[in-house]
Design a protein around this motif. Structure first.
Motif, PDB file in Angstrom:
ATOM      1  N   LEU A  51       0.833  -1.199   0.000  1.00 52.60           N
ATOM      2  CA  LEU A  51       0.000   0.000   0.000  1.00 52.60           C
ATOM      3  C   LEU A  51       0.871   1.253   0.000  1.00 52.60           C
ATOM      4  O   LEU A  51       2.028   1.222   0.383  1.00 52.60           O
ATOM      5  N   ALA A  70       0.381   6.604   3.098  1.00 56.49           N
ATOM      6  CA  ALA A  70      -0.678   6.101   3.983  1.00 56.49           C
ATOM      7  C   ALA A  70      -0.077   5.315   5.143  1.00 56.49           C
ATOM      8  O   ALA A  70      -0.466   5.493   6.298  1.00 56.49           O
ATOM      9  N   CYS A 111      -5.961  10.535  -6.085  1.00 54.04           N
ATOM     10  CA  CYS A 111      -6.037   9.077  -6.152  1.00 54.04           C
ATOM     11  C   CYS A 111      -7.247   8.606  -5.349  1.00 54.04           C
ATOM     12  O   CYS A 111      -7.808   9.370  -4.576  1.00 54.04           O
ATOM     13  N   GLN A 112      -7.580   7.314  -5.521  1.00 54.91           N
ATOM     14  CA  GLN A 112      -8.680   6.747  -4.733  1.00 54.91           C
ATOM     15  C   GLN A 112      -8.172   6.287  -3.367  1.00 54.91           C
ATOM     16  O   GLN A 112      -8.935   6.151  -2.427  1.00 54.91           O
ATOM     17  N   THR A 113      -6.873   6.025  -3.299  1.00 56.40           N
ATOM     18  CA  THR A 113      -6.285   5.533  -2.053  1.00 56.40           C
ATOM     19  C   THR A 113      -6.549   6.455  -0.873  1.00 56.40           C
ATOM     20  O   THR A 113      -6.746   6.003   0.244  1.00 56.40           O
ATOM     21  N   LEU A 153      -9.082   7.963  -0.071  1.00 51.42           N
ATOM     22  CA  LEU A 153     -10.368   7.679   0.556  1.00 51.42           C
ATOM     23  C   LEU A 153     -10.239   6.510   1.513  1.00 51.42           C
ATOM     24  O   LEU A 153     -10.706   6.588   2.644  1.00 51.42           O
ATOM     25  N   TYR A 154      -9.573   5.427   1.112  1.00 53.12           N
ATOM     26  CA  TYR A 154      -9.440   4.278   2.009  1.00 53.12           C
ATOM     27  C   TYR A 154      -8.598   4.660   3.221  1.00 53.12           C
ATOM     28  O   TYR A 154      -8.867   4.263   4.351  1.00 53.12           O
ATOM     29  N   TRP A 155      -7.577   5.452   2.972  1.00 51.45           N
ATOM     30  CA  TRP A 155      -6.673   5.917   4.029  1.00 51.45           C
ATOM     31  C   TRP A 155      -7.433   6.783   5.035  1.00 51.45           C
ATOM     32  O   TRP A 155      -7.363   6.561   6.247  1.00 51.45           O
ATOM     33  N   ARG A 163     -10.591   6.936   5.521  1.00 48.63           N
ATOM     34  CA  ARG A 163     -11.592   6.119   6.201  1.00 48.63           C
ATOM     35  C   ARG A 163     -10.988   5.446   7.423  1.00 48.63           C
ATOM     36  O   ARG A 163     -11.615   5.335   8.465  1.00 48.63           O
ATOM     37  N   ASP A 206     -12.091   5.980  11.224  1.00 43.73           N
ATOM     38  CA  ASP A 206     -12.375   4.855  12.106  1.00 43.73           C
ATOM     39  C   ASP A 206     -11.598   5.006  13.415  1.00 43.73           C
ATOM     40  O   ASP A 206     -12.102   4.739  14.496  1.00 43.73           O
ATOM     41  N   LEU A 233     -16.015  14.185   1.968  1.00 48.50           N
ATOM     42  CA  LEU A 233     -15.390  13.673   0.757  1.00 48.50           C
ATOM     43  C   LEU A 233     -15.787  14.515  -0.444  1.00 48.50           C
ATOM     44  O   LEU A 233     -16.956  14.833  -0.636  1.00 48.50           O
ATOM     45  N   ASP A 279     -15.542  13.738  -4.131  1.00 48.00           N
ATOM     46  CA  ASP A 279     -15.233  12.689  -5.093  1.00 48.00           C
ATOM     47  C   ASP A 279     -15.257  13.313  -6.478  1.00 48.00           C
ATOM     48  O   ASP A 279     -16.310  13.680  -6.974  1.00 48.00           O
ATOM     49  N   PRO A 311     -14.997  12.942 -10.311  1.00 43.66           N
ATOM     50  CA  PRO A 311     -14.995  11.949 -11.380  1.00 43.66           C
ATOM     51  C   PRO A 311     -13.798  12.136 -12.307  1.00 43.66           C
ATOM     52  O   PRO A 311     -13.449  13.252 -12.671  1.00 43.66           O
ATOM     53  N   PRO A 330      -1.831   5.995  -9.776  1.00 36.21           N
ATOM     54  CA  PRO A 330      -2.348   6.957 -10.752  1.00 36.21           C
ATOM     55  C   PRO A 330      -1.227   7.667 -11.507  1.00 36.21           C
ATOM     56  O   PRO A 330      -1.366   7.981 -12.682  1.00 36.21           O
TER      57      PRO A 330
END
Lengths: 386, 257, 440
Positions: free
Chosen positions: C124, C128, C158-160, C162-164, C166, C170, C178, C180, C182, C390
Motif C-alpha cells: 500500500l 498512507a 487518487c482513490q487511495t 479515501l481508504y486511508w 476512512r 475509524d 469527501l 469525489d 470523477p 495513478p
C-alpha cells in the motif's frame, strides 16, 4: 493454449443448444442468430440491466489468469495488480477481437488508468465506454450522480447498439436480472443443502459472467431444483471473501481438503446479489420508474470495497453471513496490490478476531496455478478448523 | 529391535527427514539427508534403513512439500505436524518458529497442542535460511563457523536490502569499503531476525517462543531472534526432526484409535 | 464545539510570539554552526529564501501543537479545495506533507512496521502507511500533531486517500467530508461537475457544524482570491527556471512547494512566494544557477524519492544535470488558471476536477510535452513510483512517446516516494549514471 480458452471456464453446454460451446463461440452465435453485439466488461460492478435491455451481450474479463502475455505484457509495471495487467495484455493482443466494444467501470486507480491506456494509447480500435461509481457514503449527491451516470451510459450504448431504451425494455431487463438474482440467492443461501461440490457450483454461477442472461436463467433455475430439504454438505463450512475465485483450482483444493464455501462474499458472485431482505426501504425494484428502481438496486447491493462501502458495513455483512451459514473460519482471498481490498483487511481481521473466528489471508496474483505454498496454507487452515 | 509404532517422513525442499517413534512417543531411529529431486526412490531407501533399525511394520505418515509423493497412510501439512511435534517436546502452549532452508513458519500452539493460528513467509527467500546461506556462501564463511564470528563482532553493520539478491550486492560493497566480516555477519542475522519477528507478530499471541528447523542449530540466529522479539527463544531438542516427529505421532494416534 | 478561550489564546501566542521567537533562535544557532565553513559542492549558492521557508513551516507545525481545543482542526488531502475551510478558522494539517518529512528523515520503515503488524500490506501507498503508523505509534518529527475534528478528503489525486482517510475516521471517530471528483476522460461531463458542486455544498454544511461558524460569502471570496494568487505566484517562481541557467534545482522546487499545498489560501503563503520569486528573478539577472555548471536540462515526472532526494540531486549536479521542471511542482501552478474568486464553489468544482492526476493520459502527455518544450529539456526521468498507481500507470507508454516525439532521452526509474526498502541504491544510482553517460 489459445488465449480465449484461458479466459475462465472451459466449453459448456448452453441450454439453447445441445453441443459444447466455448465463450467465443457463444459470442459469435449471439451475433449471428440474434444480431446481438458484445461488450467486454472490466471488473467489477456495472449496470448490467442496461446492456441486457439494449440487447447487448456483456462478457466479463477476469484475467485471463497466468502471467500476462504478448507485446503489451510490459506496459504496466509489475506492481500493478494482475487483473489490470492481464486484461491489458489480453485486449492489446487481439483477445477482444470477438467483441465490439469495451466497458470500463471506474473500480479503482488501476482500472482507471487501464481505461485511458487502452482507449487512448491502446492501439486497438473498439469503442470504449466508462461508468463511474460515486465514491462515498449514501449522500443525495451520490444518488443523483449514479442516475445521471447510468442515463449517460445508456445514451452512449443506444447509439452503439442502434436500439432505443424505452422504459418498457428497461423494465423487462430489470425483472429478468431480479429473477436471476433470486435463484442465485437461493443457491448461495441454501448452499449446505446443495449436493454439488464447489468447483461445479462456481462454474455454473460464473457462467453468468458471459452467457446471454436468458440462457443463464434456464440453467440457474434448473440447479435450484436440486436443493434438498436438509443439509447434505459434510465438509467444514468456510466463508470466503475476495474478488473472484481464481485460480479455479483453489476451490478444488478446498474441496479435497474437506471444506466447502458455505458463505460467499466474492465480488464476482455474492457481492452482486441483491436480496429482498437487504434493502432498508421498500423491496428493491418496487418503484414504478425503472430508473429509480435501477438506482435503488445499485445502493441495495451488498457492500464492496470497490463501491467504497464503509468497512463497518462490510463487517456487519460478514457477521450476518457467518450467522446464517455457521461457517467456522474465514478465508480472505485478496489480490496482491489491490488497494480497496487490502485497506479493509486489518479492519475485517480485527472484527473476526473479536468474534474468535479463525482467518486465513490468502494473497493471490491471478496465477494460472496455485503454488505449493498456497495449497499448504489452505490445507493447514482446514486441518486447523477440523 | 525396538518396537516402532509409526514412522514420520518430512520431505522438505532442502532436507528429507525420517523418524520412527515407539509407543511412548520417543524417537528410536532417524535419518536426515539433503532432498533429492527424485523423491520417491530416496524416501523408499530411507524408510528401508529406518525399518531395518526400528521395525518393519510401522505405518507411515508424511508431511512437507513433497508429502503427496510419499506412499503414506496419512499426509498432513507441516503446520499441523510441526505443532504436534513441538507440543510433544514441550507440553505447553506457545509460539513455534520453524526456520527451514527455504521457508519459515510461525505457529501459535494452544494448551491442548492445537493449532490456533499460523503464518508463513512470503514467496521470497529473504525471510528464510536461504538468505544466510547464499550471502555467507558468497563471503566464504562456513555456516558452522558463523555463530563464533558473530559473537566476536563489536557492532552489527546494518544490511538494509529486503531482497536476497540486492542484499548480496550490498554486502559486497560493504566488504569492499572495509567493513569487518563479523559485523556484516551480525547485520545479516539481525536483518533476517527482524523479518521473522514481523511474521511472529502477525500470528500474534504471547507465551513462550520455541524454535525448530535446521536454522535453529545456528546459535547466532537464535540470539538475534531473541533480541528482535525481546523474548527468550527456546530451541527444541533435535530441531530438524520436529516435523517428522509430528507426522509420526499423528500417524500413531490414528492407528491406535 | 466552542474552543476554550485559554487554549485559543495559547494557540495565537504560539503563532505570533513564541513560535517566531523559537524559530529565530534555531536559525541563529544554525548560522553560528555554519560560520567559517566554506561552500563546496556542485550546487550554486543556496537560496536565501530557504531560511524563510523553514521558518514558515516550522511555525505552522509548532502552532499545530496548540491547536487542540483552541481552533477546529482539519486533516486535509493535498488536492482538497481548502479555501472552503479557511473562512471557518480551521487549522489545516497535511498528512502528505508530514509523510514527506518522515520520508526525508528516513523514518518510514519503523512507522510502516507498526501498521504492517496490524495487517496493512507493505504494497500500500507509503504515505498512507507512514501516516497511519505515526497515528498508531504517536511518533512524529513535528513534535505533536493536533487531533483532527474533521477529515477532508478529495479523490482527485487518487482513490487511495479515501481508504486511508476512512481508516483515520475509524480511528479518530470524527466526520469525514469527501469530494469525489470523477475522472476526466476527454472532457468533464456536465453531470460530473454538478456532482462535484453538490458535494462542495454538502461539505460546507458539515464543516460549519464542526467549526461552529458559518461561511461568510465575502470571506470565501477572499480565501479563493488568495488561493488563486498563491498558485499564480508559484507559477511565476517555477517559470524562472526557463532561463539558462535555471536559478534553482528541481529538488529546491519540491521543498518550496510545501506552502502552496499546506498554506494555500493564506497571506503568509503568498508573501513567501513573492519573496522567493523576487530572489529567483534576481538570480536570473545575475546569471546564478541552481547547479554550478549547468550542462544538461532534465524533466522529472512523478513524486520525488524523498529519502534519496539529496543523493540523487548531488549525483546529477556533479555532472552538470539539473531538473529544471517537474510535472509534480507544475500541478499547483496549473490549478490556479481555473480558480475564479467571483465564483468560488463553481470554479473550485472545475479547478479541482482538472488536476493532472484526475485527467486522462493524452492530457498528461500534453503537459509533459509542453513542459519539455517550454523549459528546453534534453532528457526526462520518469520516476516509476511503486506507491503511486495513478501517477505511474502509463509511464511505459509516455516514455516511448516522449522519446519519439521530442527526440529526447528518457529514463524510467523504479523506486518509491517514501519507503527506502523499495529502492536498491546501487542499482538505482547505476541506472542514473548510465543515463547521464548516454548524453555523451
Amino acid at each position: 493454449m489459445p488465449l480465449e480458452a484461458l479466459a475462465n471456464h472451459g466449453p459448456v453446454v448452453v441450454s439453447s443448444g445441445t453441443e459444447l460451446v466455448t465463450r467465443r463461440e457463444h459470442i459469435a452465435a449471439q451475433r449471428e442468430a440474434h444480431g446481438r453485439l458484445a461488450v467486454a466488461v472490466l471488473p467489477i460492478h456495472y449496470p448490467k440491466e442496461i446492456l441486457t435491455a439494449l440487447d447487448l451481450l456483456a462478457v466479463e474479463l477476469w484475467g485471463p489468469p497466468g502471467a500476462p502475455r504478448g507485446e503489451a505484457a510490459g506496459r504496466l509495471q509489475s506492481y500493478v495488480c494482475a487483473l489490470a495487467r492481464n486484461a491489458l495484455a489480453f485486449l492489446a493482443s487481439g483477445g477482444a477481437d470477438a467483441v465490439d466494444g469495451v466497458l470500463f467501470p471506474h473500480t479503482c486507480d488501476s482500472i482507471q488508468g487501464l481505461a485511458t491506456l487502452a482507449k487512448d494509447f491502446g492501439g486497438w480500435g473498439k469503442t470504449s465506454f466508462t461508468f463511474l461509481h460515486p465514491k462515498g457514503p449514501d449522500r443525495s449527491s451520490a444518488r443523483s450522480f449514479v442516475e445521471a451516470e447510468m442515463r449517460s451510459l445508456a445514451r452512449e450504448l443506444e447509439a452503439f447498439s442502434g436500439h432505443v431504451l424505452e422504459p418498457a425494455r428497461l423494465d423487462r431487463a430489470i425483472r429478468l436480472h431480479r429473477e436471476i438474482d433470486a435463484h442465485r440467492a437461493a443457491l448461495l443461501d441454501g448452499r449446505a443443502r446443495l449436493p454439488q461440490g464447489d468447483p461445479e457450483l462456481y462454474a455454473l454461477l460464473r457462467r453468468g459472467e458471459w452467457l446471454w442472461p436468458e440462457d443463464h436463467l434456464d440453467e440457474i433455475r434448473a440447479a435450484r431444483a436440486s436443493l434438498r430439504d436438509r443439509p447434505v454438505q459434510r465438509g467444514v463450512p468456510v466463508l470466503v471473501s475476495g474478488y473472484v475465485p481464481e485460480p479455479a483450482a483453489m476451490l478444488e483444493v478446498l474441496d479435497r481438503a474437506g471444506a466447502y464455501v458455505a458463505a460467499d462474499d466474492y465480488a464476482a458472485v455474492g457481492r452482486r446479489v441483491v436480496r429482498r431482505a437487504d434493502a432498508d426501504g421498500p423491496a428493491p425494484g418496487a418503484s414504478d420508474d425503472p430508473w429509480a428502481r435501477l438506482v435503488d438496486l445499485y445502493f441495495a447491493a451488498p457492500p464492496c470495497s470497490t463501491r467504497s462501502a464503509d468497512p463497518a458495513a462490510r463487517v456487519r455483512h460478514l457477521e450476518a453471513l457467518l450467522d446464517r451459514s455457521g461457517a467456522r473460519g474465514v478465508v480472505l482471498h485478496v489480490l496482491k496490490f489491490c488497494e480497496p481490498e487490502l485497506f479493509d483487511v486489518p479492519i475485517l481481521r480485527r472484527a473476526l478476531a473479536a468474534w474468535n473466528v479463525p482467518v486465513l489471508v490468502l494473497e493471490g496474483e491471478l496465477e494460472a496455478e496455485l503454488s505449493g505454498q498456497a495449497v499448504t496454507r489452505i490445507e493447514a487452515f482446514v486441518e486447523m478448523l477440523s | 529391535m525396538s518396537g516402532a509404532v509409526a514412522i514420520g517422513v518430512d520431505v522438505g525442499s532442502t532436507t528429507c527427514k525420517v523418524v520412527a517413534v515407539d509407543a511412548a512417543g520417543r524417537i528410536v531411529a532417524h535419518r536426515v539427508e539433503p532432498t533429492d529431486p527424485r523423491i520417491e526412490p530416496q524416501v523408499d531407501r530411507l524408510l528401508e534403513a529406518v525399518r531395518a533399525e526400528a521395525g518393519p511394520d510401522a505405518p507411515v505418515g508424511a508431511t512437507g512439500y513433497g508429502r503427496k509423493r510419499v506412499r503414506a497412510g496419512r499426509a498432513l501439512t507441516e503446520i499441523t505436524c510441526h505443532a504436534r511435534g513441538a507440543f510433544a517436546r514441550v507440553g505447553c502452549p506457545g509460539v513455534l518458529v520453524d526456520m527451514g532452508g527455504q521457508d519459515t513458519k510461525v505457529i501459535r500452539i494452544g494448551a491442548a497442542g492445537e493449532v490456533l493460528d499460523f503464518a508463513m513467509n512470503d514467496k521470497c527467500a529473504a525471510g528464510t535460511g536461504r538468505f544466510l546461506e547464499v550471502i555467507l556462501g558468497r563471503l566464504r564463511v562456513p555456516l558452522a563457523e558463523v555463530a563464533e564470528q558473530v559473537a566476536r563482532a563489536a557492532r552489527a553493520v546494518p544490511v538494509s536490502s529486503t531482497c536476497t539478491v540486492f542484499a548480496e550486492s550490498e554486502v559486497i560493497s560493504l566488504v569492499a569499503s572495509g567493513e569487518p566480516l563479523e559485523g556484516i555477519a551480525k547485520g545479516l542475522h539481525q536483518a533476517l531476525a527482524s523479518r521473522v519477528a514481523a511474521l511472529v507478530r502477525s500470528a500474534a499471541g504471547g507465551g513462550e517462543v520455541f524454535m525448530s528447523g535446521g536454522v535453529a542449530l545456528n546459535t547466532a540466529m537464535v540470539a538475534a531472534l531473541g533480541e528482535a522479539l525481546r523474548r527468550p527463544v527456546r530451541v527444541l531438542p533435535e530441531p530438524q526432526l520436529v516435523g517428522a516427529l509430528g507426522a509420526a505421532l499423528s500417524c500413531a494416534a490414528v492407528h491406535l484409535a | 464545539m466552542s474552543p476554550s478561550l485559554a487554549r485559543r489564546a495559547r494557540y495565537e501566542l504560539a503563532g505570533r510570539v513564541a513560535g517566531p521567537l523559537l524559530v529565530s533562535l534555531e536559525a541563529w544557532q544554525r548560522r553560528l554552526r555554519r560560520r567559517g565553513r566554506p561552500r563546496e559542492g556542485p550546487f550554486g549558492p543556496p537560496l536565501e529564501s530557504v531560511r524563510k521557508l523553514k521558518e514558515l513551516m516550522t511555525l505552522h507545525y509548532f502552532q499545530g501543537r496548540y491547536a487542540d481545543g483552541a481552533v477546529p482542526v482539519a486533516w486535509v488531502t493535498s488536492g482538497f479545495p481548502v479555501e472552503i475551510l479557511r473562512p471557518l478558522g480551521f487549522h489545516a494539517v497535511y498528512p502528505e506533507n508530514h509523510a514527506a518529512m518522515c520520508g526525508v528523515q528516513r523514518i518510514v520503515p519503523g512507522l510502516s512496521d507498526a501498521v504492517e503488524a496490524q495487517g496493512y500490506s507493505r504494497d500500500l501507498c507509503s504515505y498512507a502507511r507512514t501516516d497511519l503508523g505515526s497515528v498508531a505509534t504517536g511518533r512524529t518529527p513535528a513534535g505533536r500533531l493536533p487531533r483532527p475534528d474533521l477529515l477532508a478528503c478529495c479523490t482527485n489525486i487518487c482513490q487511495t486517500v479515501l481508504y486511508w482517510y476512512r481508516a483515520l475516521a475509524d480511528h479518530f471517530r470524527v466526520p469525514l467530508v469527501l469530494v469525489d471528483t470523477p475522472y476526466v476522460y476527454g472532457e468533464a461531463k456536465p453531470h460530473h461537475l454538478a456532482y462535484v458542486r453538490d458535494q462542495l455544498e454538502e461539505l460546507v454544511c458539515v464543516a460549519e457544524r464542526v467549526s461552529g461558524r458559518r461561511v461568510e460569502p465575502q470571506a470565501l471570496v477572499e480565501a479563493t482570491r488568495k488561493a488563486k494568487e498563491g498558485t499564480d505566484l508559484w507559477a511565476e517562481c517555477l517559470a524562472t527556471a526557463k532561463q539558462r541557467p535555471a536559478p534553482w534545482t528541481g529538488i529546491d522546487g519540491f521543498f518550496h512547494m510545501a506552502p502552496i499545498v499546506a498554506l494555500r489560501g493564506t497571506e503568509a503563503c503568498n508573501a513567501y512566494y513573492r519573496l522567493l520569486r523576487d530572489e529567483l528573478r534576481d538570480r536570473v539577472r545575475r546569471g546564478i544557477g541552481g547547479v554550478r555548471e549547468e550542462k544538461h536540462r532534465l524533466l522529472w515526472d512523478n513524486l520525488p524519492i524523498w529519502f534519496a532526494v539529496r543523493e540523487v540531486s548531488t549525483l546529477l549536479a556533479e555532472r552538470g544535470f539539473n531538473f529544471v521542471c517537474t510535472s509534480y511542482t507544475n500541478a499547483w501552478a496549473e490549478a490556479g488558471s481555473r480558480i475564479d474568486p467571483a465564483n468560488p464553489i463553481g470554479s473550485a468544482a472545475r479547478a479541482y476536477t482538472h488536476i493532472i492526476l484526475n485527467q486522462d493520459l493524452p492530457n498528461r502527455l500534453g503537459i509533459l510535452r509542453r513542459l519539455a518544450r517550454e523549459y528546453a529539456v534534453e532528457g526526462a526521468v520518469l520516476h516509476s513510483d511503486r506507491s503511486c498507481k495513478p501517477y505511474s500507470i502509463g509511464q511505459v507508454d509516455l516514455k516511448e512517446r516522449l522519446a519519439a516525439e521530442l527526440g529526447i532521452r528518457v529514463l524510467l526509474l523504479e523506486a518509491d516516494h517514501g519507503d527506502p526498502r523499495a529502492w536498491a541504491p546501487e542499482q538505482g544510482e547505476n541506472r542514473l549514471t548510465a543515463f547521464m553517460e548516454s548524453f555523451g
